[in-house]
Design a protein around this motif. Structure first.
Motif, PDB file in Angstrom:
ATOM      1  N   THR A  40      33.389  57.248  32.459  1.00 44.47           N
ATOM      2  CA  THR A  40      32.332  57.717  33.363  1.00 44.47           C
ATOM      3  C   THR A  40      32.921  58.607  34.442  1.00 44.47           C
ATOM      4  OG1 THR A  40      31.097  55.663  32.956  1.00 44.47           O
ATOM      5  CG2 THR A  40      30.454  56.975  34.871  1.00 44.47           C
ATOM      6  N   ARG A  41      34.063  58.208  34.980  1.00 45.13           N
ATOM      7  CA  ARG A  41      34.715  59.036  35.994  1.00 45.13           C
ATOM      8  C   ARG A  41      35.109  60.394  35.412  1.00 45.13           C
ATOM      9  NH1 ARG A  41      39.205  61.011  37.408  1.00 45.13           N
ATOM     10  NH2 ARG A  41      40.278  60.116  35.602  1.00 45.13           N
ATOM     11  N   GLN A  42      35.606  60.414  34.176  1.00 45.50           N
ATOM     12  CA  GLN A  42      36.037  61.662  33.564  1.00 45.50           C
ATOM     13  C   GLN A  42      34.873  62.608  33.280  1.00 45.50           C
ATOM     14  OE1 GLN A  42      38.205  60.305  30.127  1.00 45.50           O
ATOM     15  NE2 GLN A  42      40.126  60.095  31.262  1.00 45.50           N
ATOM     16  N   LEU A 193      25.579  74.793  35.874  1.00 47.63           N
ATOM     17  CA  LEU A 193      26.153  73.554  36.404  1.00 47.63           C
ATOM     18  C   LEU A 193      25.721  72.352  35.576  1.00 47.63           C
ATOM     19  CD1 LEU A 193      25.531  74.356  40.166  1.00 47.63           C
ATOM     20  CD2 LEU A 193      27.778  74.217  39.075  1.00 47.63           C
ATOM     21  N   ALA A 194      24.446  72.312  35.212  1.00 44.42           N
ATOM     22  CA  ALA A 194      23.943  71.199  34.406  1.00 44.42           C
ATOM     23  C   ALA A 194      24.582  71.174  33.024  1.00 44.42           C
ATOM     24  CB  ALA A 194      22.427  71.292  34.279  1.00 44.42           C
ATOM     25  N   THR A 195      24.842  72.347  32.464  1.00 41.15           N
ATOM     26  CA  THR A 195      25.443  72.430  31.137  1.00 41.15           C
ATOM     27  C   THR A 195      26.862  71.863  31.139  1.00 41.15           C
ATOM     28  OG1 THR A 195      24.101  74.359  30.536  1.00 41.15           O
ATOM     29  CG2 THR A 195      26.146  74.021  29.307  1.00 41.15           C
ATOM     30  N   VAL A 196      27.629  72.183  32.169  1.00 40.36           N
ATOM     31  CA  VAL A 196      28.995  71.645  32.264  1.00 40.36           C
ATOM     32  C   VAL A 196      28.966  70.122  32.281  1.00 40.36           C
ATOM     33  CG1 VAL A 196      31.019  71.452  33.757  1.00 40.36           C
ATOM     34  CG2 VAL A 196      29.943  73.676  33.418  1.00 40.36           C
ATOM     35  N   LEU A 197      28.109  69.548  33.099  1.00 39.79           N
ATOM     36  CA  LEU A 197      28.045  68.091  33.200  1.00 39.79           C
ATOM     37  C   LEU A 197      27.606  67.464  31.892  1.00 39.79           C
ATOM     38  CD1 LEU A 197      28.371  65.689  35.146  1.00 39.79           C
ATOM     39  CD2 LEU A 197      25.958  66.004  35.779  1.00 39.79           C
ATOM     40  N   ALA A 198      26.597  68.036  31.252  1.00 41.91           N
ATOM     41  CA  ALA A 198      26.095  67.491  29.991  1.00 41.91           C
ATOM     42  C   ALA A 198      27.149  67.567  28.891  1.00 41.91           C
ATOM     43  CB  ALA A 198      24.831  68.242  29.565  1.00 41.91           C
ATOM     44  N   GLU A 199      27.873  68.667  28.836  1.00 38.16           N
ATOM     45  CA  GLU A 199      28.909  68.817  27.808  1.00 38.16           C
ATOM     46  C   GLU A 199      30.034  67.810  28.019  1.00 38.16           C
ATOM     47  OE1 GLU A 199      31.094  70.188  24.518  1.00 38.16           O
ATOM     48  OE2 GLU A 199      28.974  70.196  25.066  1.00 38.16           O
ATOM     49  N   ARG A 200      30.390  67.563  29.263  1.00 34.83           N
ATOM     50  CA  ARG A 200      31.434  66.574  29.530  1.00 34.83           C
ATOM     51  C   ARG A 200      30.972  65.169  29.120  1.00 34.83           C
ATOM     52  NH1 ARG A 200      35.584  68.546  32.866  1.00 34.83           N
ATOM     53  NH2 ARG A 200      36.058  66.467  33.653  1.00 34.83           N
ATOM     54  N   ALA A 201      29.705  64.871  29.320  1.00 30.72           N
ATOM     55  CA  ALA A 201      29.179  63.569  28.885  1.00 30.72           C
ATOM     56  C   ALA A 201      29.199  63.460  27.376  1.00 30.72           C
ATOM     57  CB  ALA A 201      27.763  63.374  29.424  1.00 30.72           C
ATOM     58  N   ARG A 202      28.829  64.526  26.685  1.00 30.80           N
ATOM     59  CA  ARG A 202      28.864  64.510  25.218  1.00 30.80           C
ATOM     60  C   ARG A 202      30.284  64.307  24.718  1.00 30.80           C
ATOM     61  NH1 ARG A 202      30.372  67.320  21.191  1.00 30.80           N
ATOM     62  NH2 ARG A 202      31.156  69.018  22.508  1.00 30.80           N
ATOM     63  N   GLN A 203      31.234  65.006  25.308  1.00 31.13           N
ATOM     64  CA  GLN A 203      32.624  64.864  24.898  1.00 31.13           C
ATOM     65  C   GLN A 203      33.116  63.427  25.085  1.00 31.13           C
ATOM     66  OE1 GLN A 203      34.187  67.970  27.436  1.00 31.13           O
ATOM     67  NE2 GLN A 203      34.367  69.419  25.732  1.00 31.13           N
ATOM     68  N   ALA A 204      32.782  62.825  26.215  1.00 33.42           N
ATOM     69  CA  ALA A 204      33.214  61.455  26.473  1.00 33.42           C
ATOM     70  C   ALA A 204      32.628  60.488  25.461  1.00 33.42           C
ATOM     71  CB  ALA A 204      32.829  61.045  27.892  1.00 33.42           C
ATOM     72  N   GLN A 205      31.356  60.664  25.111  1.00 38.34           N
ATOM     73  CA  GLN A 205      30.718  59.754  24.160  1.00 38.34           C
ATOM     74  C   GLN A 205      31.201  59.970  22.731  1.00 38.34           C
ATOM     75  OE1 GLN A 205      26.363  58.949  25.070  1.00 38.34           O
ATOM     76  NE2 GLN A 205      26.866  60.340  26.746  1.00 38.34           N
ATOM     77  N   ASN A 206      31.787  61.122  22.481  1.00 37.49           N
ATOM     78  CA  ASN A 206      32.413  61.374  21.180  1.00 37.49           C
ATOM     79  C   ASN A 206      33.848  60.848  21.124  1.00 37.49           C
ATOM     80  OD1 ASN A 206      30.156  62.615  20.157  1.00 37.49           O
ATOM     81  ND2 ASN A 206      30.885  64.701  20.538  1.00 37.49           N
TER      82      ASN A 206
END
Length: 216
Positions: A40-42, A193-206
């Motif tokens: 979550t932090r990442q 800005l929203a795209t960066v955050l969403a992509e980082r969440a997708r990467q973490a969940q993968n």
């Protein structure tokens, strides 16, 4: 921040630092991973992810295991929207050239179902009003599984401000941005800005280490 409407956002960031929706995914199954505290932090952008911006509050995460933290993440009555939540995090940046400020927020849930059920509760009950009462709806593109965005003026002087809410799997994500001058924040920048955050969440969940940055 010059307006009380943004005080909860700032107080949340300070606390962490020491301070319906769009289209749903086709599947109702819980296939995305629930994030750990470190994952979550990442998800939250850090200095490397935000070139040209100065980090004012580093990415920090709290366990949503007490009423104080839940009241920051889910300010609605009885902390609605925090059911089956795990962690709450924030990071904040300032772009000195434009006097723009952005706060990234994330709530990680136990399951996709829990995140879906919290989505409308939090958007309609709190976050959707963070851009001011006369804010207009705008499209941020096909980001995440659900998404909403509003843009308007966050104070009586007409300074621009916006908010986006996105669901990516088991997470709900927000970007809340303002600028003391016109031109620092607009709808296009909010989408970036929203795209960066969403992509980082997708990467973490993968299962990957989040690496998405503002410059691509």
């Amino acid at each position: 921040m010059k307006n009380d409407r943004w005080c909860v956002v700032i107080s949340a960031a300070l606390l962490l630092a020491g301070c319906g929706g769009g289209p749903q995914s086709d599947s109702g199954n819980d296939r995305a991973a629930a994030l750990t505290e470190e994952q979550t932090r990442q998800v939250l952008p850090d200095g490397e992810a935000m070139p040209g911006w100065r980090q004012t509050h580093r990415p920090t995460v709290l366990k949503l295991d007490n009423r104080l933290y839940r009241s920051q993440a889910c300010p609605a009555r009885n902390n609605a929207g925090c059911e089956e939540s795990r962690f709450y995090g924030a990071s904040t940046f300032r772009e000195d050239d434009s006097a723009a400020t952005v706060t990234f927020l994330v709530i990680a849930y136990d399951s996709e179902r829990a995140a879906r059920e919290a989505y409308d509760v939090l958007w309609d009950g709190y976050y959707g009003e963070r851009a001011g009462q006369r804010a207009r709806v705008f499209e941020i593109g096909p980001i995440g599984d659900e998404r909403d965005a509003r843009f308007g003026s966050y104070d009586f002087e007409g300074h621009p401000g916006g908010v986006t809410q996105t669901r990516v799997g088991t997470t709900l994500l927000w970007t809340q941005a303002t600028s003391a001058g016109r031109g620092g924040i607009d709808e296009d920048r909010m989408g970036e800005l929203a795209t960066v955050l969403a992509e980082r969440a997708r990467q973490a969940q993968n299962g990957d280490e989040p690496s998405a940055t503002l410059d691509g």
